[in-house]
Scaffold this motif. Sequence first.
Motif, PDB file in Angstrom:
ATOM      1  N   THR A 243      36.668  19.536   2.804  1.00 46.40           N
ATOM      2  CA  THR A 243      36.734  21.038   2.356  1.00 46.40           C
ATOM      3  C   THR A 243      36.054  21.265   0.855  1.00 46.40           C
ATOM      4  O   THR A 243      37.101  19.976  -0.244  1.00 46.40           O
ATOM      5  CB  THR A 243      38.263  22.411   2.316  1.00 46.40           C
ATOM      6  OG1 THR A 243      38.007  23.197   1.853  1.00 46.40           O
ATOM      7  CG2 THR A 243      39.279  20.742   1.802  1.00 46.40           C
ATOM      8  N   VAL A 244      35.393  22.658   0.077  1.00 46.59           N
ATOM      9  CA  VAL A 244      35.007  22.449  -1.036  1.00 46.59           C
ATOM     10  C   VAL A 244      34.895  23.794  -1.350  1.00 46.59           C
ATOM     11  O   VAL A 244      35.455  24.480  -0.753  1.00 46.59           O
ATOM     12  CB  VAL A 244      33.145  22.239  -0.705  1.00 46.59           C
ATOM     13  CG1 VAL A 244      33.076  20.228  -0.918  1.00 46.59           C
ATOM     14  CG2 VAL A 244      32.715  22.338  -0.017  1.00 46.59           C
ATOM     15  N   SER A 245      35.671  23.650  -3.214  1.00 49.03           N
ATOM     16  CA  SER A 245      35.205  25.444  -3.941  1.00 49.03           C
ATOM     17  C   SER A 245      34.581  25.393  -4.850  1.00 49.03           C
ATOM     18  O   SER A 245      35.054  24.534  -5.748  1.00 49.03           O
ATOM     19  CB  SER A 245      36.972  25.926  -3.516  1.00 49.03           C
ATOM     20  OG  SER A 245      36.881  27.537  -3.722  1.00 49.03           O
ATOM     21  N   PHE A 246      33.569  26.295  -5.352  1.00 53.55           N
ATOM     22  CA  PHE A 246      33.049  26.358  -6.787  1.00 53.55           C
ATOM     23  C   PHE A 246      34.521  27.261  -7.698  1.00 53.55           C
ATOM     24  O   PHE A 246      34.970  27.845  -6.792  1.00 53.55           O
ATOM     25  CB  PHE A 246      32.271  27.088  -6.565  1.00 53.55           C
ATOM     26  CG  PHE A 246      31.029  26.413  -6.145  1.00 53.55           C
ATOM     27  CD1 PHE A 246      29.986  26.080  -7.484  1.00 53.55           C
ATOM     28  CD2 PHE A 246      31.058  26.636  -5.334  1.00 53.55           C
ATOM     29  CE1 PHE A 246      29.356  24.960  -6.115  1.00 53.55           C
ATOM     30  CE2 PHE A 246      29.341  25.699  -4.670  1.00 53.55           C
ATOM     31  CZ  PHE A 246      28.745  24.915  -5.903  1.00 53.55           C
ATOM     32  N   SER A 247      34.272  26.695  -8.834  1.00 56.17           N
ATOM     33  CA  SER A 247      35.307  27.843  -9.946  1.00 56.17           C
ATOM     34  C   SER A 247      34.699  29.253 -10.415  1.00 56.17           C
ATOM     35  O   SER A 247      33.065  29.376  -9.301  1.00 56.17           O
ATOM     36  CB  SER A 247      35.096  26.968 -10.706  1.00 56.17           C
ATOM     37  OG  SER A 247      34.403  26.855 -11.487  1.00 56.17           O
ATOM     38  N   HIS A 248      35.228  30.201 -10.251  1.00 55.72           N
ATOM     39  CA  HIS A 248      34.354  31.658 -10.312  1.00 55.72           C
ATOM     40  C   HIS A 248      33.642  31.575 -11.517  1.00 55.72           C
ATOM     41  O   HIS A 248      32.462  31.948 -11.332  1.00 55.72           O
ATOM     42  CB  HIS A 248      35.543  32.331 -11.104  1.00 55.72           C
ATOM     43  CG  HIS A 248      36.114  32.190 -12.420  1.00 55.72           C
ATOM     44  ND1 HIS A 248      36.818  30.913 -13.023  1.00 55.72           N
ATOM     45  CD2 HIS A 248      36.101  32.362 -14.350  1.00 55.72           C
ATOM     46  CE1 HIS A 248      37.196  30.285 -14.224  1.00 55.72           C
ATOM     47  NE2 HIS A 248      36.286  31.285 -14.833  1.00 55.72           N
ATOM     48  N   ASP A 249      32.974  30.505 -12.636  1.00 54.85           N
ATOM     49  CA  ASP A 249      31.824  30.946 -13.582  1.00 54.85           C
ATOM     50  C   ASP A 249      31.250  29.872 -13.288  1.00 54.85           C
ATOM     51  O   ASP A 249      30.255  29.318 -13.935  1.00 54.85           O
ATOM     52  CB  ASP A 249      32.758  30.030 -14.891  1.00 54.85           C
ATOM     53  CG  ASP A 249      33.568  28.408 -14.575  1.00 54.85           C
ATOM     54  OD1 ASP A 249      33.490  27.832 -13.540  1.00 54.85           O
ATOM     55  OD2 ASP A 249      33.696  28.232 -15.925  1.00 54.85           O
ATOM     56  N   SER A 250      30.812  29.128 -11.607  1.00 54.40           N
ATOM     57  CA  SER A 250      30.008  27.725 -11.951  1.00 54.40           C
ATOM     58  C   SER A 250      30.131  26.558 -11.810  1.00 54.40           C
ATOM     59  O   SER A 250      29.572  26.323 -12.012  1.00 54.40           O
ATOM     60  CB  SER A 250      28.737  28.975 -11.467  1.00 54.40           C
ATOM     61  OG  SER A 250      28.818  29.334 -10.739  1.00 54.40           O
ATOM     62  N   ARG A 251      31.424  26.552 -12.994  1.00 52.10           N
ATOM     63  CA  ARG A 251      30.886  25.239 -13.748  1.00 52.10           C
ATOM     64  C   ARG A 251      31.861  23.897 -13.093  1.00 52.10           C
ATOM     65  O   ARG A 251      31.319  22.901 -13.267  1.00 52.10           O
ATOM     66  CB  ARG A 251      31.787  25.508 -14.596  1.00 52.10           C
ATOM     67  CG  ARG A 251      30.947  26.356 -15.824  1.00 52.10           C
ATOM     68  CD  ARG A 251      32.263  26.897 -17.481  1.00 52.10           C
ATOM     69  NE  ARG A 251      31.818  25.645 -18.138  1.00 52.10           N
ATOM     70  CZ  ARG A 251      31.962  25.688 -19.156  1.00 52.10           C
ATOM     71  NH1 ARG A 251      33.182  26.843 -19.782  1.00 52.10           N
ATOM     72  NH2 ARG A 251      32.309  24.575 -20.223  1.00 52.10           N
ATOM     73  N   LEU A 252      32.511  24.043 -11.930  1.00 49.11           N
ATOM     74  CA  LEU A 252      33.415  23.017 -11.496  1.00 49.11           C
ATOM     75  C   LEU A 252      33.394  23.053  -9.715  1.00 49.11           C
ATOM     76  O   LEU A 252      32.853  24.372  -9.243  1.00 49.11           O
ATOM     77  CB  LEU A 252      35.066  23.558 -11.733  1.00 49.11           C
ATOM     78  CG  LEU A 252      34.952  23.546 -13.685  1.00 49.11           C
ATOM     79  CD1 LEU A 252      36.859  23.958 -12.990  1.00 49.11           C
ATOM     80  CD2 LEU A 252      34.582  22.481 -14.498  1.00 49.11           C
ATOM     81  N   LEU A 253      33.173  21.921  -9.405  1.00 53.22           N
ATOM     82  CA  LEU A 253      33.324  21.977  -8.045  1.00 53.22           C
ATOM     83  C   LEU A 253      34.444  21.333  -7.849  1.00 53.22           C
ATOM     84  O   LEU A 253      34.198  19.709  -8.150  1.00 53.22           O
ATOM     85  CB  LEU A 253      32.406  21.727  -7.630  1.00 53.22           C
ATOM     86  CG  LEU A 253      32.276  21.293  -5.716  1.00 53.22           C
ATOM     87  CD1 LEU A 253      31.829  22.426  -5.239  1.00 53.22           C
ATOM     88  CD2 LEU A 253      30.960  20.171  -5.197  1.00 53.22           C
ATOM     89  N   ALA A 254      35.434  21.458  -6.486  1.00 49.08           N
ATOM     90  CA  ALA A 254      36.674  20.872  -5.885  1.00 49.08           C
ATOM     91  C   ALA A 254      36.376  20.553  -4.608  1.00 49.08           C
ATOM     92  O   ALA A 254      36.320  21.009  -3.587  1.00 49.08           O
ATOM     93  CB  ALA A 254      37.754  22.045  -6.204  1.00 49.08           C
ATOM     94  N   SER A 255      36.477  19.052  -4.498  1.00 47.13           N
ATOM     95  CA  SER A 255      35.935  18.476  -2.684  1.00 47.13           C
ATOM     96  C   SER A 255      37.880  17.022  -2.726  1.00 47.13           C
ATOM     97  O   SER A 255      38.567  17.006  -3.116  1.00 47.13           O
ATOM     98  CB  SER A 255      35.543  18.027  -3.293  1.00 47.13           C
ATOM     99  OG  SER A 255      33.689  17.831  -4.026  1.00 47.13           O
ATOM    100  N   ALA A 256      37.986  17.786  -1.305  1.00 49.32           N
ATOM    101  CA  ALA A 256      39.329  17.033  -0.606  1.00 49.32           C
ATOM    102  C   ALA A 256      38.708  17.104   0.431  1.00 49.32           C
ATOM    103  O   ALA A 256      38.331  17.092   1.438  1.00 49.32           O
ATOM    104  CB  ALA A 256      40.283  18.392  -0.664  1.00 49.32           C
ATOM    105  N   SER A 257      39.473  15.937   1.212  1.00 52.42           N
ATOM    106  CA  SER A 257      39.512  15.112   2.283  1.00 52.42           C
ATOM    107  C   SER A 257      41.006  14.640   2.928  1.00 52.42           C
ATOM    108  O   SER A 257      42.079  14.953   1.979  1.00 52.42           O
ATOM    109  CB  SER A 257      38.576  13.811   1.865  1.00 52.42           C
ATOM    110  OG  SER A 257      39.204  12.856   1.110  1.00 52.42           O
ATOM    111  N   GLU A 258      41.015  13.656   3.268  1.00 51.80           N
ATOM    112  CA  GLU A 258      42.362  12.771   3.814  1.00 51.80           C
ATOM    113  C   GLU A 258      42.620  12.142   2.294  1.00 51.80           C
ATOM    114  O   GLU A 258      43.740  11.178   2.602  1.00 51.80           O
ATOM    115  CB  GLU A 258      41.858  12.368   5.128  1.00 51.80           C
ATOM    116  CG  GLU A 258      41.944  12.577   5.948  1.00 51.80           C
ATOM    117  CD  GLU A 258      40.660  12.786   7.014  1.00 51.80           C
ATOM    118  OE1 GLU A 258      41.101  12.860   8.271  1.00 51.80           O
ATOM    119  OE2 GLU A 258      40.038  13.123   5.755  1.00 51.80           O
ATOM    120  N   ASP A 259      41.846  12.054   1.700  1.00 50.63           N
ATOM    121  CA  ASP A 259      42.277  10.849   0.259  1.00 50.63           C
ATOM    122  C   ASP A 259      43.367  12.242  -0.219  1.00 50.63           C
ATOM    123  O   ASP A 259      43.021  12.898  -0.353  1.00 50.63           O
ATOM    124  CB  ASP A 259      41.320  10.696  -0.926  1.00 50.63           C
ATOM    125  CG  ASP A 259      39.771  10.403  -0.622  1.00 50.63           C
ATOM    126  OD1 ASP A 259      39.865   8.739  -0.799  1.00 50.63           O
ATOM    127  OD2 ASP A 259      38.939  10.400   0.703  1.00 50.63           O
TER     128      ASP A 259
END
Length: 318
Positions: A243-259
């Motif tokens: 799963t991935v998601s951008f922040s509102h201002d397009s400055r950040l990206l969150a990424s997640a996994s089984e980690d």
Amino acid sequence: MATAQKRLEQLQEHFRTHNKVREQRQHSSKVHSVRFNCLGTKLASGSNDKSVVIYALSDRLSKEKTFYGHNGPVDQLTWHGFNPDLLATASGDKTVRIWDTRTYKSVSTINTKGENINITWSRDGNTIAVGNKEDLITFIDTKTNKIRAEEKFNFEINEIMWNKTSDQMYLTSGQGSIHVLSYPNLELLNVLKAHPATCICIDFDQSGKYFAVGSADALTSIWDTEELTCLRVLSRLDWPVRTVSFSHDSRLLASASEDHFIDISCIETGERVCEIKLESATFSISFHPKQYLLAYACDDKKDDGRDAGNFKMYGFAD
């Protein structure tokens, strides 16, 4: 470069001072999907327990209502692009439901041909696309709440998403590629050889300038939408990116996994801004559309080994 470094340090400092977590436990089984509405005033969670819970967000997060009606797990949900009260859910019971959070009712149930696993609402609000386990995508006209078209693919499709102008669809595939289709004609416009392994998830930033792809090779790629070129690749995770998601201002990206952590990266440089430490795998994350708040659903367990039925939000100050 000095300016980019300064912006990175400012972001890192923000999360050093806004690193508190709030938790919600309103489900009796695993939470599959969490999403904010377009204004960030509400958040919805869909669960293996067949229910959808709506929360209101002001100074704090509080439960508003639980929706029942599905006869199978709620695998994914999506909000209307600009109406903050309309929500659609995809379920393994072979239906899509549209809910109105003002009346707390299901306003429509659309029967589909298979067990649904992914769903997306076009930015213009006119169409819902839902994909099932047999790689069939069903397009629902939201003016009539009737099926407009269906398209069967001969390869694995994992997630689907519209571009900002709602005239193209992006499909992540088991071939390690991104298939770009025109809409409504569904003509193949491009096939991007994105990763050497299965492409799992995709997200567009609010501006429509970027999209990000998470892959089974444990890499997250960030792309320029106009040029369809890869800008950079993030490699801090060790497991398939779910799963991935951008922040509102397009400055950040969150990424997640089984980690057992969520990686939040600076889009401009690719460097890490912060790491959210976890105790289990994560399968759904959602940045708030107006501030640095991240909702995430993990595979947490209770002391007796049962699903915790929870999700958490990160980004609060003391």
